[in-house]
Scaffold this active site. Sequence first.
Site, PDB file in Angstrom:
ATOM      1  N   GLU A   1     -11.409   5.855   5.030  1.00 54.07           N
ATOM      2  CA  GLU A   1     -10.934   6.719   6.121  1.00 54.07           C
ATOM      3  C   GLU A   1     -12.013   6.913   7.178  1.00 54.07           C
ATOM      4  OE1 GLU A   1      -7.923   7.546   6.658  1.00 54.07           O
ATOM      5  OE2 GLU A   1      -6.979   7.387   4.703  1.00 54.07           O
TER       6      GLU A   1
ATOM      7  N   TRP B   1      -5.271   1.809  10.658  1.00 53.62           N
ATOM      8  CA  TRP B   1      -5.418   1.752   9.208  1.00 53.62           C
ATOM      9  C   TRP B   1      -5.250   0.323   8.693  1.00 53.62           C
ATOM     10  CZ3 TRP B   1      -7.817   3.754   5.486  1.00 53.62           C
ATOM     11  CH2 TRP B   1      -7.427   3.555   4.155  1.00 53.62           C
TER      12      TRP B   1
ATOM     13  N   TYR C   1       0.849  -1.206   0.000  1.00 55.11           N
ATOM     14  CA  TYR C   1       0.000   0.000   0.000  1.00 55.11           C
ATOM     15  C   TYR C   1       0.881   1.252   0.000  1.00 55.11           C
ATOM     16  CZ  TYR C   1      -2.948   3.703   1.858  1.00 55.11           C
ATOM     17  OH  TYR C   1      -3.577   4.906   2.060  1.00 55.11           O
TER      18      TYR C   1
END
Length: 188
Positions: free
Chosen positions: A41, A49, A19
């Site tokens: 988000e 995350w 990522y």
Amino acid sequence: MQKKHRCGWCVGDALYEAYHDQEWGVPVYDDATIFEFLILETFQAGLSWITVLRKRENFRAAFDAFDYKKIAHYNQDKIDALIQDAGIIRNKLKINATVTNAQLFMKIQEEFGSFSNYIWSFVDGKPIKNNVKNYKEAPPTTAISDALSKDLKKRGFKFVGSTVMYAHMQATGMVNDHEVACFRYGEV
């Protein structure tokens, strides 16, 4: 072969590193991708995350490939099914907020021509390049994320606090917070 230096937050996890190497901090101007990150988000609020990243493909399947036009028209049966979907984060408030945010996302598109035009106007259309030596030095919020959050909330968006919006700005390349020694710093 010399190992590439990466930002410290992603080192040691293959999914995180991929990522980081391919997406994080790359400027995004496409409304569909911006909306995907906005959903992810908002679901990340209060969580790590990596938790969201590991469920990303489940989110993609559950939320019709992040198609905001479809999501804006979800009915209660669809919302109830999402609340039961163990593959995603089953937070009723965040699921309902996603539907509302999709509707409001399209209103901003109508007003500004695209959501990209709207959101990028907060940074004058170009990424802010910071000089972060260690990822822990990056701020959790800025005056710009405060203003963006305030404006989105005024328009009715949910789960768009300043910290969430700064993370969104980092993810979509509105701000380059790669560590200066990171191989991606100069690339994005």
